[in-house]
Design a protein around this motif. Sequence first.
Motif, PDB file in Angstrom:
ATOM      1  N   ARG A  14     -56.741 -21.331 -14.160  1.00  0.00           N
ATOM      2  CA  ARG A  14     -57.618 -21.637 -13.043  1.00  0.00           C
ATOM      3  C   ARG A  14     -57.323 -23.044 -12.538  1.00  0.00           C
ATOM      4  O   ARG A  14     -57.149 -23.983 -13.319  1.00  0.00           O
ATOM      5  N   ASN A  15     -57.224 -23.171 -11.219  1.00  0.00           N
ATOM      6  CA  ASN A  15     -57.085 -24.487 -10.595  1.00  0.00           C
ATOM      7  C   ASN A  15     -55.830 -25.236 -11.034  1.00  0.00           C
ATOM      8  O   ASN A  15     -55.828 -26.460 -11.125  1.00  0.00           O
ATOM      9  N   HIS A 184     -64.602 -15.758  -5.525  1.00  0.00           N
ATOM     10  CA  HIS A 184     -65.446 -16.791  -6.129  1.00  0.00           C
ATOM     11  C   HIS A 184     -66.190 -16.236  -7.346  1.00  0.00           C
ATOM     12  O   HIS A 184     -66.268 -16.895  -8.391  1.00  0.00           O
ATOM     13  N   GLY A 187     -63.725 -15.690 -10.130  1.00  0.00           N
ATOM     14  CA  GLY A 187     -63.264 -16.986 -10.600  1.00  0.00           C
ATOM     15  C   GLY A 187     -64.255 -17.635 -11.537  1.00  0.00           C
ATOM     16  O   GLY A 187     -63.882 -18.345 -12.478  1.00  0.00           O
ATOM     17  N   ALA A 228     -60.510 -19.297   0.099  1.00  0.00           N
ATOM     18  CA  ALA A 228     -61.724 -18.905  -0.615  1.00  0.00           C
ATOM     19  C   ALA A 228     -61.631 -19.150  -2.118  1.00  0.00           C
ATOM     20  O   ALA A 228     -62.626 -18.964  -2.824  1.00  0.00           O
ATOM     21  N   GLY A 229     -60.451 -19.535  -2.615  1.00  0.00           N
ATOM     22  CA  GLY A 229     -60.364 -19.892  -4.025  1.00  0.00           C
ATOM     23  C   GLY A 229     -59.404 -19.099  -4.884  1.00  0.00           C
ATOM     24  O   GLY A 229     -59.402 -19.254  -6.110  1.00  0.00           O
ATOM     25  N   ASP A 231     -56.234 -18.263  -6.974  1.00  0.00           N
ATOM     26  CA  ASP A 231     -55.242 -19.096  -7.666  1.00  0.00           C
ATOM     27  C   ASP A 231     -53.819 -18.675  -7.337  1.00  0.00           C
ATOM     28  O   ASP A 231     -52.887 -19.467  -7.428  1.00  0.00           O
ATOM     29  N   TYR A 268     -53.713 -24.114  -0.117  1.00  0.00           N
ATOM     30  CA  TYR A 268     -54.114 -24.270  -1.520  1.00  0.00           C
ATOM     31  C   TYR A 268     -54.278 -25.745  -1.874  1.00  0.00           C
ATOM     32  O   TYR A 268     -55.268 -26.142  -2.505  1.00  0.00           O
ATOM     33  N   VAL A 271     -57.458 -27.165  -0.277  1.00  0.00           N
ATOM     34  CA  VAL A 271     -58.673 -26.662  -0.902  1.00  0.00           C
ATOM     35  C   VAL A 271     -58.889 -27.271  -2.285  1.00  0.00           C
ATOM     36  O   VAL A 271     -60.012 -27.628  -2.661  1.00  0.00           O
ATOM     37  N   ARG A 272     -57.809 -27.451  -3.048  1.00  0.00           N
ATOM     38  CA  ARG A 272     -57.932 -27.915  -4.422  1.00  0.00           C
ATOM     39  C   ARG A 272     -57.862 -29.442  -4.536  1.00  0.00           C
ATOM     40  O   ARG A 272     -57.942 -29.980  -5.622  1.00  0.00           O
TER      41      ARG A 272
END
Length: 273
Positions: A14-15, A184, A187, A228-229, A231, A268, A271-272
Amino acid sequence: MSKPFQIGNVTVSRNADFFVMAGPCVVESRELVLEVARFLKDTAAQLDIPIIFKSSYDKANRTSLSSFRGPGLEGGLEILGLVKKDVGLPVISDVHLPEQVKKAAGVLDALQIPAFLCRQTDLLLEAAQTGRPINIKKGQFLSPMEMTQVIEKVTSAGNYKILLTERGTTFGYNNLVVDMRSLHIMGALGFPVVFDATHSVQLPGHGGTHSGGHREMAPVLARAAVAAGADGVFMEVHPDPDSALCDGPNSLPLDVVRPLLVTLKEIYNVVRR
């Protein structure tokens, strides 16, 4: 939150870094698979985006009995092994039956559970016990919250190397809709989340004996999903989608892949950040 894990030489968590799963829907031939794999290898190097090669040795859930399914377990794994050995990309493919799992795990870097089979307990447990990373596609009939039960089946065998993939939800007949909230919600379960950009624009069984699709919408949804998240992004790509033996209407031609990935990586990173 799961710990980072490896799929071949690709670190997944994740992330972490944005990553991609891509390839032709089905292993059509040795030549086509290696052509696409070399293209993706070059793309990965040029854009500094980790890519995992995906293609199916057997499509056991085709619409029609007469539809092309692929070369099967033995022949398909041999060709996917060449992608791993000669091209240097990690490989993932679907497993449909528990008895396929051990042989597939001997070649593949990760195992994929098809959406229609995501609740099949025996298949999930057999896959989990190999210790290989497992990409589980959320069924078109499931809410994202219901994936907690699927996760429990895999983690009960001590395997926490799990990816969850959103691929759309059944919307009436022969259609799918994507709820971006799903990314989301899944996640929040603590495992890497992937968006299947091309299957999400599929029109299941739309052609009677085959599925249709709106490939032109795949980049649109992919951009939204990364924002929206998600990965990572899953996409089926082909040198000539109109002549593909499986899922051509929703597969992307190679010439749109690189510019799309450039955009997705930029989104990406924003957003991150």
